[in-house]
Write a protein that holds these residues in place. Sequence first.
Motif, PDB file in Angstrom:
ATOM      1  N   ARG A  49       0.830  -1.218   0.000  1.00 19.31           N
ATOM      2  CA  ARG A  49       0.000   0.000   0.000  1.00 19.31           C
ATOM      3  C   ARG A  49       0.858   1.257   0.000  1.00 19.31           C
ATOM      4  O   ARG A  49       0.541   2.231  -0.671  1.00 19.31           O
ATOM      5  CB  ARG A  49      -0.926   0.011   1.199  1.00 19.31           C
ATOM      6  CG  ARG A  49      -2.109  -0.858   1.009  1.00 19.31           C
ATOM      7  CD  ARG A  49      -3.132  -0.547   2.037  1.00 19.31           C
ATOM      8  NE  ARG A  49      -4.281  -1.402   1.795  1.00 19.31           N
ATOM      9  CZ  ARG A  49      -5.487  -1.098   2.144  1.00 19.31           C
ATOM     10  NH1 ARG A  49      -5.721   0.021   2.775  1.00 19.31           N
ATOM     11  NH2 ARG A  49      -6.470  -1.912   1.885  1.00 19.31           N
ATOM     12  N   ALA A  50       1.936   1.241   0.769  1.00 18.50           N
ATOM     13  CA  ALA A  50       2.815   2.411   0.802  1.00 18.50           C
ATOM     14  C   ALA A  50       3.460   2.638  -0.561  1.00 18.50           C
ATOM     15  O   ALA A  50       3.541   3.782  -1.034  1.00 18.50           O
ATOM     16  CB  ALA A  50       3.887   2.231   1.875  1.00 18.50           C
ATOM     17  N   MET A  51       3.912   1.562  -1.212  1.00 16.60           N
ATOM     18  CA  MET A  51       4.522   1.718  -2.540  1.00 16.60           C
ATOM     19  C   MET A  51       3.485   2.185  -3.562  1.00 16.60           C
ATOM     20  O   MET A  51       3.803   2.974  -4.460  1.00 16.60           O
ATOM     21  CB  MET A  51       5.153   0.394  -2.985  1.00 16.60           C
ATOM     22  CG  MET A  51       6.333  -0.034  -2.145  1.00 16.60           C
ATOM     23  SD  MET A  51       7.618   1.222  -2.011  1.00 16.60           S
ATOM     24  CE  MET A  51       8.296   1.154  -3.638  1.00 16.60           C
ATOM     25  N   GLU A  52       2.258   1.729  -3.429  1.00 16.96           N
ATOM     26  CA  GLU A  52       1.193   2.164  -4.326  1.00 16.96           C
ATOM     27  C   GLU A  52       0.900   3.651  -4.148  1.00 16.96           C
ATOM     28  O   GLU A  52       0.693   4.382  -5.116  1.00 16.96           O
ATOM     29  CB  GLU A  52      -0.058   1.344  -4.033  1.00 16.96           C
ATOM     30  CG  GLU A  52      -1.231   1.617  -4.924  1.00 16.96           C
ATOM     31  CD  GLU A  52      -2.404   0.735  -4.553  1.00 16.96           C
ATOM     32  OE1 GLU A  52      -3.446   1.298  -4.179  1.00 16.96           O
ATOM     33  OE2 GLU A  52      -2.253  -0.506  -4.616  1.00 16.96           O
ATOM     34  N   ARG A  53       0.932   4.120  -2.923  1.00 17.70           N
ATOM     35  CA  ARG A  53       0.650   5.532  -2.654  1.00 17.70           C
ATOM     36  C   ARG A  53       1.799   6.439  -3.075  1.00 17.70           C
ATOM     37  O   ARG A  53       1.587   7.625  -3.305  1.00 17.70           O
ATOM     38  CB  ARG A  53       0.353   5.727  -1.180  1.00 17.70           C
ATOM     39  CG  ARG A  53      -0.993   5.158  -0.804  1.00 17.70           C
ATOM     40  CD  ARG A  53      -1.313   5.405   0.624  1.00 17.70           C
ATOM     41  NE  ARG A  53      -2.607   4.822   0.926  1.00 17.70           N
ATOM     42  CZ  ARG A  53      -3.150   4.826   2.111  1.00 17.70           C
ATOM     43  NH1 ARG A  53      -2.510   5.384   3.112  1.00 17.70           N
ATOM     44  NH2 ARG A  53      -4.323   4.286   2.312  1.00 17.70           N
TER      45      ARG A  53
END
Length: 101
Positions: A49-53
């Motif tokens: 999720r952090a990499m997606e954001r």
Amino acid sequence: MNLSKLVRANLRYFLVSYLGVVVGTALSAAILVGALAVGDSVRLSLRDRAMERLAGAFAVISTGDRYFDDSLDERIERAGPDGLDSEPSVLLELPGMAARQ
């Protein structure tokens, strides 16, 4: 009474206690393995999720409690590595906390 009879009598007498120890050890091991598996799964999903954001950001410069001046993105673009496919952009890093309501 020889040694083998003593061992058998001891095992018969303490059988319930020994079974409790074996079951407790197996249950504890299963709980720990399950917690490790769930923790690893949560860690990976949070990382995804952090990499997606971050929307494809491949390098981040954190300032801590200081600020960068306005010319930093131009200086990074000029001195950037060969094959830089994107332009530098500014991201705002804010402390946060999640609460379940």
